[in-house]
Design an enzyme around this catalytic site. Structure first.
Site, mmCIF file in Angstrom:
data_model
loop_
_atom_site.group_PDB
_atom_site.id
_atom_site.type_symbol
_atom_site.label_atom_id
_atom_site.label_comp_id
_atom_site.label_asym_id
_atom_site.label_seq_id
_atom_site.Cartn_x
_atom_site.Cartn_y
_atom_site.Cartn_z
ATOM 1 N N ALA A 207 0.803 -1.223 0.000
ATOM 2 C CA ALA A 207 0.000 0.000 0.000
ATOM 3 C C ALA A 207 0.838 1.276 0.000
ATOM 4 O O ALA A 207 0.432 2.288 -0.569
ATOM 5 C CB ALA A 207 -0.941 -0.003 1.201
ATOM 6 N N THR B 140 0.088 5.015 -1.565
ATOM 7 C CA THR B 140 -0.232 6.192 -0.742
ATOM 8 C C THR B 140 0.580 7.398 -1.209
ATOM 9 O O THR B 140 0.101 8.529 -1.107
ATOM 10 C CB THR B 140 0.036 5.936 0.762
ATOM 11 O OG1 THR B 140 1.377 5.486 0.922
ATOM 12 C CG2 THR B 140 -0.923 4.917 1.329
ATOM 13 N N HIS C 42 -3.952 -9.013 -5.894
ATOM 14 C CA HIS C 42 -5.339 -8.763 -5.473
ATOM 15 C C HIS C 42 -6.212 -8.243 -6.604
ATOM 16 O O HIS C 42 -7.278 -7.690 -6.350
ATOM 17 C CB HIS C 42 -5.348 -7.796 -4.276
ATOM 18 C CG HIS C 42 -4.682 -8.372 -3.058
ATOM 19 N ND1 HIS C 42 -4.049 -7.623 -2.099
ATOM 20 C CD2 HIS C 42 -4.536 -9.665 -2.662
ATOM 21 C CE1 HIS C 42 -3.547 -8.414 -1.160
ATOM 22 N NE2 HIS C 42 -3.827 -9.652 -1.482
ATOM 23 N N CYS D 257 -26.991 -7.559 -19.782
ATOM 24 C CA CYS D 257 -27.792 -8.765 -19.504
ATOM 25 C C CYS D 257 -28.537 -8.649 -18.184
ATOM 26 O O CYS D 257 -29.333 -9.522 -17.840
ATOM 27 C CB CYS D 257 -26.912 -10.009 -19.509
ATOM 28 S SG CYS D 257 -26.060 -10.318 -17.933
ATOM 29 N N SER E 48 4.410 -3.496 5.189
ATOM 30 C CA SER E 48 4.895 -3.971 6.476
ATOM 31 C C SER E 48 4.998 -5.488 6.466
ATOM 32 O O SER E 48 5.356 -6.106 7.453
ATOM 33 C CB SER E 48 3.951 -3.517 7.589
ATOM 34 O OG SER E 48 2.641 -3.959 7.296
ATOM 35 N N ILE F 63 9.332 5.177 -0.148
ATOM 36 C CA ILE F 63 9.724 4.335 -1.287
ATOM 37 C C ILE F 63 9.955 5.186 -2.549
ATOM 38 O O ILE F 63 10.883 4.934 -3.319
ATOM 39 C CB ILE F 63 8.681 3.212 -1.529
ATOM 40 C CG1 ILE F 63 9.057 2.308 -2.688
ATOM 41 C CG2 ILE F 63 7.288 3.749 -1.754
ATOM 42 C CD1 ILE F 63 10.166 1.364 -2.388
HETATM 43 ZN ZN ZN Z 1 -23.829 -9.797 -18.238
#
Ligand code: ZN
Length: 244
Positions: free
Chosen positions: A21, A25, A120, A157, A196, A235
């Site tokens: 993160a 940031t 992620h 849809c 971290s 960083i």
């Molecule tokens: Zn759809």
């Protein structure tokens, strides 16, 4: 062994960067998992982030899920910072083989990085849970309404269109995880920044390391003692200086 970050980078032929993160940031994207992020979520929605961003909550209360997403997780105006730019440049020069990120903002790609493992997922991509049709962030932004009158985005849809991100209670994509682990294993230097190292699957990834380890984070991490070099600083400033 080199003492300075510049020398480590100069001697490396195949670096991998693993970021959290803190990389985002510095582009003005708040960390929703931070104490301030938790307090904001609790105050505004009555739930902590890990509940709001869980699969169960998405299925049960999509109107609140999408309000939180729209108001606090999408940052279309955010721009890459010095860390993103330095990493893209190292890849262009053939010295960095991959970026592994826990962030979902797509800023590494915006800076020019190509081989990015998004553990992620990404808020740049969205898909219909009924038919699988794919949509981009620009489309989504036109369907979410305005603050206070948020809408659930719907596919042609009729299905709900959700972000291609890994929600709590959902597994990480096995191919992405395997690709990231392989990149880490083959690297002669692992640069870790803006994390971290407390969030899964950081520890698992670090266990694949065979080369040097450099940690750049504002605060200490559980891995500081194992690292070849530890820098407690921004960083963006550190990488911006080391890769001018
Ligand atoms: Zn759809």
């Amino acid at each position: 062994m080199p003492k300075r970050l510049q020398d480590w980078i100069a001697h490396s032929k195949n670096m991998v960067f693993f970021g959290g993160a803190g990389v985002s940031t510095e582009s003005g994207i708040p960390d929703f998992r931070s104490q301030a992020g938790r307090e904001l979520a609790l105050r505004q929605y009555g739930y902590p982030p890990e509940e709001l961003l869980s699969h169960r909550f998405f299925a049960a209360r999509p109107e609140i899920f999408f309000a939180y997403l729209a108001d606090h997780l999408l940052h279309p105006q955010a721009l890459p910072n010095a860390a993103h730019r330095a990493l893209a440049r190292l890849e262009r020069e053939g010295r960095l083989s991959a970026v592994v990120t826990q962030n979902i903002d797509g800023l590494h790609q915006k800076a020019g990085s190509r081989n990015v493992f998004e553990l992620h997922g990404s808020c740049e991509r969205h898909y219909c849970i009924a038919c699988g049709a794919r949509y981009g962030l620009d489309w989504l932004l036109t369907r979410l309404g305005a603050p206070g009158v948020r809408h659930i985005p719907r596919c042609v849809c009729g299905g709900i269109v959700r972000p291609d991100v890994v929600l709590y209670q959902e597994p990480l994509d096995p191919d992405t995880l395997a690709g990231a682990a392989q990149a880490v294993e083959q690297a002669d230097l692992l640069l870790v920044g803006g994390t971290s190292l407390a969030v899964y699957p950081a520890a698992g990834l670090l266990s694949h390391r065979t080369g040097g380890l450099i940690l750049i984070n504002r605060t200490a991490t559980p891995y500081d003692a194992q690292a070849d070099l530890v820098i407690h600083d921004s960083i963006g400033e550190v990488l911006g200086r080391a890769v001018p």
